[in-house]
Design a protein around this motif. Structure first.
Motif, PDB file in Angstrom:
ATOM      1  N   LYS A  65       0.930  -1.367  -0.082  1.00 28.15           N
ATOM      2  CA  LYS A  65       0.028  -0.115  -0.037  1.00 28.15           C
ATOM      3  C   LYS A  65       0.883   1.093   0.005  1.00 28.15           C
ATOM      4  O   LYS A  65       1.764   1.618   0.576  1.00 28.15           O
ATOM      5  CB  LYS A  65      -0.874   0.032   1.279  1.00 28.15           C
ATOM      6  CG  LYS A  65      -2.211  -0.619   0.972  1.00 28.15           C
ATOM      7  CD  LYS A  65      -3.145  -0.455   2.244  1.00 28.15           C
ATOM      8  CE  LYS A  65      -4.361  -1.214   1.804  1.00 28.15           C
ATOM      9  NZ  LYS A  65      -5.446  -1.116   3.096  1.00 28.15           N
ATOM     10  N   PRO A  67      -0.289   4.843  -0.246  1.00 25.33           N
ATOM     11  CA  PRO A  67      -1.149   5.974  -0.489  1.00 25.33           C
ATOM     12  C   PRO A  67      -0.681   7.209  -0.883  1.00 25.33           C
ATOM     13  O   PRO A  67      -1.208   8.071  -1.696  1.00 25.33           O
ATOM     14  CB  PRO A  67      -1.936   6.134   0.723  1.00 25.33           C
ATOM     15  CG  PRO A  67      -0.854   5.328   1.647  1.00 25.33           C
ATOM     16  CD  PRO A  67      -0.337   4.384   0.887  1.00 25.33           C
ATOM     17  N   LEU A  73      -2.423   1.488  -9.112  1.00 28.14           N
ATOM     18  CA  LEU A  73      -2.115   0.252  -8.360  1.00 28.14           C
ATOM     19  C   LEU A  73      -1.606   0.784  -7.070  1.00 28.14           C
ATOM     20  O   LEU A  73      -1.190  -0.411  -6.419  1.00 28.14           O
ATOM     21  CB  LEU A  73      -1.596  -0.807  -9.211  1.00 28.14           C
ATOM     22  CG  LEU A  73      -2.326  -1.340 -10.482  1.00 28.14           C
ATOM     23  CD1 LEU A  73      -1.320  -2.303 -11.230  1.00 28.14           C
ATOM     24  CD2 LEU A  73      -3.429  -1.740 -10.021  1.00 28.14           C
ATOM     25  N   ALA A  75      -2.106   2.746  -4.710  1.00 34.72           N
ATOM     26  CA  ALA A  75      -2.838   2.918  -3.298  1.00 34.72           C
ATOM     27  C   ALA A  75      -3.145   1.512  -2.775  1.00 34.72           C
ATOM     28  O   ALA A  75      -3.491   1.421  -1.475  1.00 34.72           O
ATOM     29  CB  ALA A  75      -3.806   3.857  -3.389  1.00 34.72           C
ATOM     30  N   GLN A  76      -3.501   0.437  -3.409  1.00 33.71           N
ATOM     31  CA  GLN A  76      -3.952  -0.506  -3.085  1.00 33.71           C
ATOM     32  C   GLN A  76      -2.962  -1.796  -2.912  1.00 33.71           C
ATOM     33  O   GLN A  76      -1.587  -1.419  -3.151  1.00 33.71           O
ATOM     34  CB  GLN A  76      -4.800  -1.180  -4.153  1.00 33.71           C
ATOM     35  CG  GLN A  76      -4.097  -1.622  -5.403  1.00 33.71           C
ATOM     36  CD  GLN A  76      -5.166  -1.865  -6.597  1.00 33.71           C
ATOM     37  OE1 GLN A  76      -6.157  -1.252  -6.900  1.00 33.71           O
ATOM     38  NE2 GLN A  76      -5.189  -3.237  -6.932  1.00 33.71           N
ATOM     39  N   GLU A  77      -3.247  -2.705  -2.168  1.00 30.15           N
ATOM     40  CA  GLU A  77      -2.308  -3.762  -1.961  1.00 30.15           C
ATOM     41  C   GLU A  77      -2.363  -4.994  -2.887  1.00 30.15           C
ATOM     42  O   GLU A  77      -3.315  -5.530  -3.064  1.00 30.15           O
ATOM     43  CB  GLU A  77      -2.423  -4.189  -0.555  1.00 30.15           C
ATOM     44  CG  GLU A  77      -1.290  -4.918   0.159  1.00 30.15           C
ATOM     45  CD  GLU A  77      -1.365  -5.218   1.568  1.00 30.15           C
ATOM     46  OE1 GLU A  77      -2.142  -4.466   2.490  1.00 30.15           O
ATOM     47  OE2 GLU A  77      -0.918  -6.318   1.844  1.00 30.15           O
ATOM     48  N   LEU A  79      -2.969  -6.706  -6.764  1.00 27.70           N
ATOM     49  CA  LEU A  79      -3.856  -6.470  -7.757  1.00 27.70           C
ATOM     50  C   LEU A  79      -4.804  -7.948  -7.860  1.00 27.70           C
ATOM     51  O   LEU A  79      -4.716  -8.747  -6.917  1.00 27.70           O
ATOM     52  CB  LEU A  79      -3.103  -6.257  -9.134  1.00 27.70           C
ATOM     53  CG  LEU A  79      -2.161  -7.527  -9.555  1.00 27.70           C
ATOM     54  CD1 LEU A  79      -2.177  -7.212 -11.117  1.00 27.70           C
ATOM     55  CD2 LEU A  79      -1.147  -7.417  -9.030  1.00 27.70           C
ATOM     56  N   ASN A  81      -7.701  -8.153  -6.151  1.00 28.76           N
ATOM     57  CA  ASN A  81      -8.035  -8.566  -5.025  1.00 28.76           C
ATOM     58  C   ASN A  81      -7.261  -9.539  -4.078  1.00 28.76           C
ATOM     59  O   ASN A  81      -7.708 -10.847  -3.958  1.00 28.76           O
ATOM     60  CB  ASN A  81      -9.695  -9.324  -4.884  1.00 28.76           C
ATOM     61  CG  ASN A  81     -10.433  -8.068  -5.342  1.00 28.76           C
ATOM     62  OD1 ASN A  81     -10.280  -6.872  -5.006  1.00 28.76           O
ATOM     63  ND2 ASN A  81     -11.560  -8.398  -6.216  1.00 28.76           N
ATOM     64  N   LYS A  84      -0.447 -11.059  -5.698  1.00 34.98           N
ATOM     65  CA  LYS A  84       0.920 -10.297  -5.368  1.00 34.98           C
ATOM     66  C   LYS A  84       1.969 -10.777  -6.471  1.00 34.98           C
ATOM     67  O   LYS A  84       1.568 -11.834  -7.037  1.00 34.98           O
ATOM     68  CB  LYS A  84       1.648 -10.756  -4.333  1.00 34.98           C
ATOM     69  CG  LYS A  84       1.099 -10.287  -3.101  1.00 34.98           C
ATOM     70  CD  LYS A  84       1.420  -8.742  -2.615  1.00 34.98           C
ATOM     71  CE  LYS A  84       0.274  -8.409  -1.296  1.00 34.98           C
ATOM     72  NZ  LYS A  84       0.810  -8.637   0.034  1.00 34.98           N
ATOM     73  N   GLN A 343      -1.274  -3.268 -14.717  1.00 33.70           N
ATOM     74  CA  GLN A 343      -2.394  -2.619 -14.920  1.00 33.70           C
ATOM     75  C   GLN A 343      -3.183  -3.213 -15.987  1.00 33.70           C
ATOM     76  O   GLN A 343      -4.508  -3.400 -15.939  1.00 33.70           O
ATOM     77  CB  GLN A 343      -2.004  -1.146 -15.677  1.00 33.70           C
ATOM     78  CG  GLN A 343      -1.803  -0.074 -14.633  1.00 33.70           C
ATOM     79  CD  GLN A 343      -1.303   1.131 -15.446  1.00 33.70           C
ATOM     80  OE1 GLN A 343      -2.437   1.772 -16.034  1.00 33.70           O
ATOM     81  NE2 GLN A 343      -0.090   1.445 -15.341  1.00 33.70           N
ATOM     82  N   GLU A 346      -5.028  -6.406 -14.181  1.00 33.17           N
ATOM     83  CA  GLU A 346      -5.861  -5.707 -13.431  1.00 33.17           C
ATOM     84  C   GLU A 346      -7.290  -5.323 -14.234  1.00 33.17           C
ATOM     85  O   GLU A 346      -8.255  -5.768 -13.772  1.00 33.17           O
ATOM     86  CB  GLU A 346      -5.713  -4.419 -12.726  1.00 33.17           C
ATOM     87  CG  GLU A 346      -6.635  -3.950 -11.604  1.00 33.17           C
ATOM     88  CD  GLU A 346      -6.601  -4.459 -10.419  1.00 33.17           C
ATOM     89  OE1 GLU A 346      -6.019  -5.618 -10.066  1.00 33.17           O
ATOM     90  OE2 GLU A 346      -7.194  -3.991  -9.586  1.00 33.17           O
TER      91      GLU A 346
END
Lengths: 421, 286
Positions: A65, A67, A73, A75-77, A79, A81, A84, A343, A346
């Motif tokens: 993360k 932020p 990508l 800000a999130q941990e 991809l 859901n 890794k 990306q 995702e």
């Protein structure tokens, strides 16, 4: 009673082990393996290590993360859901045959989803051929041979400007100097390593020079990793071209510069393709001897400060602690390719090669680590938004001198002679 | 004409450096019939040693080559004691494979400890010094290395030809069993030869630190050229190594300038092949 106790312990042990195995299997399912195939040993090892560190930095941006970083990508941990990225490093030693076999090993044994690589165009060519045959994705950051995207491949994507683009830019700059500074540059010398990269760079330079009416008076290929470049530099000196375009990687670049100093010769201007010029570690060793040379670059700390603020954050947080230096123009492009690939995964919503490749072919991707700010691949896999500027190094600072839109300093022209430094 | 003199000088200076690197290998190969695959890595170790001596202690390579020579003498002797001795007399390829393993070990150790970065000593006494001679520019560091090379080669030649130890080395090289019957401690001779071989390459590495960048791969091409020099000059022959190294330096330089830089090593290896076909023992072989 004793027997029951032992049975209980055995059952608990078996259950624990089963859980551990299940957990690891579950964890394994949530990992996307990406191969990082670079020259980790051999003459270009310094650059190869930088490229791997760059890919690892990009993986950290995706996996953790962040932020404070304004990039896709970040800000999130992870991809998709919880997936890794796991980087599997491999070394091709700068050798095309090793690159081919390592690519096969990565796809077949390590089961990587895609490969990022290979720095040397000569290694990228066979490794990406393996990928194409296996219908697997190959992401190429900085290999610049134009031939790589002229093969009609469907699974090959490249970020860097090609030698063709850079050659046109170099010649355009020479024309600008002739017009605006009355530079009087009429002749050109080429010195390049005798590899896929070097030979294509030279071909493109000849094409661009012909268009601009520059006469090529010295054409000097050399074998990389040489013990000396005396005869090569002597050949250049004898022809005495006004300008030299160079394509020498890593240690060969520093040997070339020092040999020019030894024979006390310099052209009016020396511009380099994707080479040792761009490597801060090489420049640090050259110190003041490296001053006044020029080169095409997609990144420099000064450029980043002004145009790529998020890149500075990523560099500070994840790259410099690994490499002990700033990003360089080559290695940063490998990080871009991992961020773009992530990306695409995702967007595809699945770790599916066909879906991801289709998205890579059609969509545009914001890129905090690219000078142009975005990446969009042409049908041939070449990044349509590839951008490079010409910089001149002075006191280890890369100052942008062309195009005028990015210009930060007036060039020192002609190069200051060795005996007047 | 200026170009000709420049190319000639470059060739001679390169050749003398190759001779110094190859001299030790020539002894090892000639006397013991052992191919030391780690020879290039010995060179690299000496360069790293002198680089760090320069960086940490501020001692110029003009002096630290002594440390390079002494350290590599012991590295050579230890290599014999711990590796070569145990592999001799076993499978035919055992010593060769053992030294290959040692070369990998040394290279990867340096890669791991020092990273693949190129390291160049700056501010050395001879850095960037040149002078004009007959219209050509002569690099002082390369000239000094070449002079040292000649001195060391003469020293080794004198040792072998004019001293009792040297005669014992020659006797051991010619017939080990006969030498033992004459009371020569061949074990010590082997140890000494590996030590001297290491010292030669140690001196070369130390001096090269003045003008060449140090990195884990620096020894690779030098060792390949050293093998060619030894095979061309004749196993165990110091004058042979000197002559062959000069020949290689000149061929490399002239071909590089007058034909094409990219074929200079092709010419070197072509000459090597021709000589080996005509005279397998090399030009001056025992």
């Amino acid at each position: 009673m004793q027997l029951r106790k032992r049975s209980m312990i055995a059952v608990v042990l078996v259950l624990s082990l089963s859980l551990m195995i299940c957990a690891s299997a579950f964890a394994a399912d949530k990992v996307i393996k990406i191969g990082a195939l670079f020259p980790l040993t051999g003459p270009a090892a310094v650059s190869g290590q930088n490229c791997v560190n760059s890919v690892l930095a990009a993986a950290d941006v995706i996996n953790m993360k962040n932020p404070e970083i304004n990039a896709p990508l970040a800000a999130q941990e992870g991809l998709l859901n919880g997936y890794k990225i796991e980087i599997v490093k491999a070394d091709h030693q700068g050798k095309p045959d090793v690159a081919k076999s390592e690519a096969e090993r990565l796809y077949n044994q390590e089961k990587v989803f895609a490969i990022i690589g290979c720095y040397n165009s000569s290694a990228t060519k066979p490794a990406s051929a393996v990928a194409e045959r296996a219908k697997k994705i190959f992401m190429c950051g900085c290999s610049s041979s134009a031939a790589l995207t002229e093969r009609g491949y469907k699974y090959f994507f490249r970020h860097a400007p090609t030698d063709a683009i850079e050659s046109d830019e170099f010649v355009e700059y020479v024309e600008y100097l002739n017009k605006e500074k009355k530079a009087g540059i009429k002749t050109l010398g080429l010195i390049y390593e005798n590899t896929e990269f070097g030979k294509h760079a030279a071909e493109e330079a000849q094409r661009a020079a012909k268009k601009a009416g520059l006469k090529i008076v010295a054409n000097v290929p050399f074998n990389n990793g040489a013990t000396n470049l005396n005869s090569e530099v002597q050949t250049l000196k004898a022809a005495n071209p006004d300008a030299v375009f160079g394509a020498a990687l890593g240690g060969d670049y520093s040997l070339w510069v020092r040999t020019m100093k030894q024979v006390n010769w310099l052209p009016k201007i020396a511009i380099n393709y994707c080479t040792g010029y761009q490597n801060p570690a090489v420049q640090k060793e050259l110190a003041a001897d490296g001053d006044y040379f020029m080169g095409g670059m997609g990144y420099s700390p000064a450029l980043a400060k002004e145009f790529m603020p998020e890149a500075v954050k990523i560099e500070k947080k994840y790259y410099t602690p690994r490499s002990n230096q700033a990003f360089d123009s080559d290695s940063i492009q490998e990080a871009v390719m991992l961020l773009v690939l992530a990306q695409a995964i995702e967007k595809a919503g699945a770790v599916d090669t066909e879906k991801v490749a289709a998205i890579l072919r059609t969509e545009s991707f914001p890129s905090a680590l690219s000078l142009s700010g975005s990446v969009k691949f042409n049908p041939d896999g070449q990044n349509a938004n590839a951008l490079s500027v010409i910089t001149q190094i002075k006191n280890l600072d890369y100052n942008t001198v062309f195009p005028l839109k990015y210009k930060k300093a007036d060039p020192v022209f002609p190069m200051t002679p060795w005996d007047k430094r | 004409m200026d170009n000709f003199v420049q190319v000639l000088i470059d060739g001679i200076l390169s050749g003398l450096l190759y001779a110094l690197v190859a001299a030790g290998l020539s002894l090892m190969w000639g006397v013991m019939d052992v191919i030391n695959f780690a020879h290039g890595e010995f060179l690299m170790v000496a360069m790293y040693l002198c680089y760090w001596i320069g960086e940490i202690l501020g001692i110029d390579p003009l002096f630290s080559w002594i440390a390079g020579g002494i350290f590599l003498f012991f590295v050579g002797a230890l290599t014999y004691k711990l590796i070569i001795k145990n592999s001799l007399g076993k499978a035919a390829m055992a010593p060769l494979l053992a030294t290959f393993g040692l070369s990998m070990l040394l290279k990867n150790f340096c890669m791991n400890r020092f990273t693949p970065n190129f390291r160049l000593l700056s501010g050395t006494i001879m850095e960037g010094k040149t002078f004009q001679f007959a219209g050509a520019i002569v690099s002082v560091p390369q000239l000094v290395t070449a002079i040292f090379s000649l001195v060391v080669l003469l020293g080794v030649y004198w040792l072998i030809k004019k001293t009792r130890v040297g005669w014992a080395i020659q006797a051991t090289a010619m017939d080990k069993e006969a030498a033992e019957l004459m009371g020569i401690d061949t074990e010590n001779i082997y140890l000494l030869v590996f030590g001297i071989g290491g010292a030669c390459v140690g001196v070369a590495g130390g001096l090269m630190t003045t003008y060449l960048a140090v990195h884990p791969e620096v020894g690779s091409l030098f060792s390949l050229i050293a093998f060619v020099v030894v095979a061309l000059g004749g196993f165990g022959s110091i004058p042979g190594a000197l002559f062959a190294a000069l020949l290689i330096g000149l061929v490399e330089s002239f071909t590089g300038f007058y034909v094409a830089a990219v074929v200079k090593y092709v010419a070197v290896f072509a000459i090597y092949l021709v000589v080996i076909l005509i005279r397998p023992k090399g030009l001056f072989g025992w």
